[in-house]
Design a protein around this motif. Structure first.
Motif, PDB file in Angstrom:
ATOM      1  N   ALA A   1      71.146 -15.880 -14.993  1.00 39.53           N
ATOM      2  CA  ALA A   1      69.825 -15.336 -14.695  1.00 39.53           C
ATOM      3  C   ALA A   1      69.684 -14.084 -15.551  1.00 39.53           C
ATOM      4  O   ALA A   1      70.587 -13.243 -15.581  1.00 39.53           O
ATOM      5  N   VAL A   2      68.578 -13.992 -16.258  1.00 45.41           N
ATOM      6  CA  VAL A   2      68.302 -12.854 -17.135  1.00 45.41           C
ATOM      7  C   VAL A   2      67.048 -12.183 -16.611  1.00 45.41           C
ATOM      8  O   VAL A   2      66.005 -12.828 -16.468  1.00 45.41           O
ATOM      9  N   PHE A   3      67.156 -10.887 -16.328  1.00 37.27           N
ATOM     10  CA  PHE A   3      66.043 -10.123 -15.769  1.00 37.27           C
ATOM     11  C   PHE A   3      65.627  -9.061 -16.782  1.00 37.27           C
ATOM     12  O   PHE A   3      66.400  -8.160 -17.087  1.00 37.27           O
ATOM     13  N   LEU A   4      64.407  -9.190 -17.318  1.00 42.31           N
ATOM     14  CA  LEU A   4      63.898  -8.227 -18.283  1.00 42.31           C
ATOM     15  C   LEU A   4      63.311  -7.028 -17.557  1.00 42.31           C
ATOM     16  O   LEU A   4      62.680  -7.178 -16.509  1.00 42.31           O
ATOM     17  N   ARG A   5      63.492  -5.864 -18.119  1.00 44.51           N
ATOM     18  CA  ARG A   5      62.947  -4.632 -17.546  1.00 44.51           C
ATOM     19  C   ARG A   5      61.657  -4.276 -18.262  1.00 44.51           C
ATOM     20  O   ARG A   5      61.599  -4.259 -19.486  1.00 44.51           O
TER      21      ARG A   5
ATOM     22  N   CYS B   1      69.063 -19.582 -18.040  1.00 38.81           N
ATOM     23  CA  CYS B   1      69.565 -20.270 -19.215  1.00 38.81           C
ATOM     24  C   CYS B   1      71.056 -20.534 -19.038  1.00 38.81           C
ATOM     25  O   CYS B   1      71.668 -20.022 -18.091  1.00 38.81           O
ATOM     26  N   SER B   2      71.609 -21.294 -19.943  1.00 38.92           N
ATOM     27  CA  SER B   2      73.046 -21.544 -19.953  1.00 38.92           C
ATOM     28  C   SER B   2      73.598 -21.117 -21.295  1.00 38.92           C
ATOM     29  O   SER B   2      72.896 -21.182 -22.315  1.00 38.92           O
TER      30      SER B   2
ATOM     31  N   SER C   1      77.961 -10.274 -21.033  1.00 40.37           N
ATOM     32  CA  SER C   1      77.742  -9.096 -21.887  1.00 40.37           C
ATOM     33  C   SER C   1      77.219  -9.491 -23.262  1.00 40.37           C
ATOM     34  O   SER C   1      76.359  -8.808 -23.833  1.00 40.37           O
ATOM     35  N   GLU C   2      77.704 -10.602 -23.788  1.00 42.99           N
ATOM     36  CA  GLU C   2      77.234 -11.070 -25.092  1.00 42.99           C
ATOM     37  C   GLU C   2      75.811 -11.619 -24.988  1.00 42.99           C
ATOM     38  O   GLU C   2      74.979 -11.375 -25.871  1.00 42.99           O
ATOM     39  N   VAL C   3      75.520 -12.351 -23.919  1.00 39.04           N
ATOM     40  CA  VAL C   3      74.155 -12.851 -23.706  1.00 39.04           C
ATOM     41  C   VAL C   3      73.195 -11.665 -23.614  1.00 39.04           C
ATOM     42  O   VAL C   3      72.119 -11.681 -24.209  1.00 39.04           O
ATOM     43  N   LYS C   4      73.589 -10.625 -22.887  1.00 39.80           N
ATOM     44  CA  LYS C   4      72.765  -9.417 -22.764  1.00 39.80           C
ATOM     45  C   LYS C   4      72.448  -8.837 -24.144  1.00 39.80           C
ATOM     46  O   LYS C   4      71.296  -8.560 -24.469  1.00 39.80           O
TER      47      LYS C   4
ATOM     48  N   ALA D   1      63.936  -3.071 -25.617  1.00 36.03           N
ATOM     49  CA  ALA D   1      64.206  -4.048 -24.568  1.00 36.03           C
ATOM     50  C   ALA D   1      65.515  -3.763 -23.837  1.00 36.03           C
ATOM     51  O   ALA D   1      66.522  -3.424 -24.455  1.00 36.03           O
ATOM     52  N   TRP D   2      65.474  -3.944 -22.523  1.00 37.31           N
ATOM     53  CA  TRP D   2      66.655  -3.815 -21.676  1.00 37.31           C
ATOM     54  C   TRP D   2      66.659  -4.977 -20.695  1.00 37.31           C
ATOM     55  O   TRP D   2      65.629  -5.289 -20.103  1.00 37.31           O
ATOM     56  N   VAL D   3      67.805  -5.619 -20.536  1.00 35.01           N
ATOM     57  CA  VAL D   3      67.914  -6.739 -19.618  1.00 35.01           C
ATOM     58  C   VAL D   3      69.182  -6.627 -18.773  1.00 35.01           C
ATOM     59  O   VAL D   3      70.138  -5.968 -19.163  1.00 35.01           O
ATOM     60  N   ILE D   4      69.147  -7.281 -17.637  1.00 37.36           N
ATOM     61  CA  ILE D   4      70.323  -7.446 -16.785  1.00 37.36           C
ATOM     62  C   ILE D   4      70.642  -8.937 -16.820  1.00 37.36           C
ATOM     63  O   ILE D   4      69.753  -9.771 -16.594  1.00 37.36           O
ATOM     64  N   VAL D   5      71.881  -9.287 -17.086  1.00 29.20           N
ATOM     65  CA  VAL D   5      72.309 -10.686 -17.139  1.00 29.20           C
ATOM     66  C   VAL D   5      73.440 -10.883 -16.140  1.00 29.20           C
ATOM     67  O   VAL D   5      74.451 -10.172 -16.190  1.00 29.20           O
ATOM     68  N   LEU D   6      73.239 -11.829 -15.246  1.00 31.75           N
ATOM     69  CA  LEU D   6      74.251 -12.147 -14.244  1.00 31.75           C
ATOM     70  C   LEU D   6      74.430 -13.656 -14.154  1.00 31.75           C
ATOM     71  O   LEU D   6      73.450 -14.400 -14.266  1.00 31.75           O
ATOM     72  N   PRO D   7      75.660 -14.101 -13.925  1.00 22.95           N
ATOM     73  CA  PRO D   7      75.828 -15.528 -13.652  1.00 22.95           C
ATOM     74  C   PRO D   7      74.996 -15.909 -12.434  1.00 22.95           C
ATOM     75  O   PRO D   7      74.907 -15.149 -11.452  1.00 22.95           O
TER      76      PRO D   7
END
Length: 176
Positions: free
Chosen positions: A5-9, A46-47, A53-56, A71-77
């Motif tokens: 899950a990718v959350f854009l700020r 996405c997968s 950290s690399e996806v971020k 751009a700033w995002v939070i990426v979590l499994p």
């Protein structure tokens, strides 16, 4: 392959407007599979074979290049998002109250925000090193202590907040 899950700020507010079709098109240029956007507030599932950290880093760089903003995002499994949502003691819908989850990419900064919220009398709970849940009366979100604190420039690059109902939609889309 991990589902993320990718959350854009901060998109689609304050003059940074990104259409979800454009976001999806740009993210499809990255080594990500099954990219889906949700709602207009910057939620993506996405997968990828790469670690979070690399996806971020990849997503932030792509957004900066494609849309010309910091751009700033939070990426979590997705599985971790499921655990965080399950740990939330507040209901997603309650008469007169909204429930939010603030996600953070910097544990120290999130703890600082949590402590500041406690000092301001916020109704909140830590869900783990990367998330906290909080509630406020409907119609008073922007005036709530955590909303005001979280809007400070100090937290811009490391936190983002979503309504618990949105988090449930993200989980549904992620299949978690």
């Amino acid at each position: 392959m991990t589902r993320y899950a990718v959350f854009l700020r901060g998109i689609n507010v304050n003059g940074i407007n990104i259409k979800m079709a454009d976001l999806k098109r740009e993210l499809a240029k990255l080594p990500l599979q099954g990219v889906e956007t949700l709602l207009a507030s910057g939620n993506v599932v996405c997968s990828a074979e790469a670690p979070a950290s690399e996806v971020k880093d990849l997503v932030e760089q792509r957004l900066r290049e494609a849309f010309g903003y910091d751009a700033w995002v939070i990426v979590l499994p997705a599985e971790r998002v499921r655990e965080l949502v399950a740990a939330c003691p507040y209901p997603p819908d309650d008469d007169g109250m909204h429930t939010y989850i603030t996600l953070g990419s910097d544990e120290e900064r999130l703890r600082e925000l949590f402590d500041a919220g406690a000092g301001a009398g916020a109704e909140q709970v830590s869900l783990g090193p990367e998330a906290m849940a909080w509630r406020c009366p409907k119609g008073a979100t922007l005036d709530s202590p955590l909303s005001k604190l979280g809007a400070k420039a100090r937290y811009k690059s490391t936190t983002t907040t979503r309504n618990l109902r949105t988090m449930l939609k993200v989980l549904d889309a992620a299949g978690a």
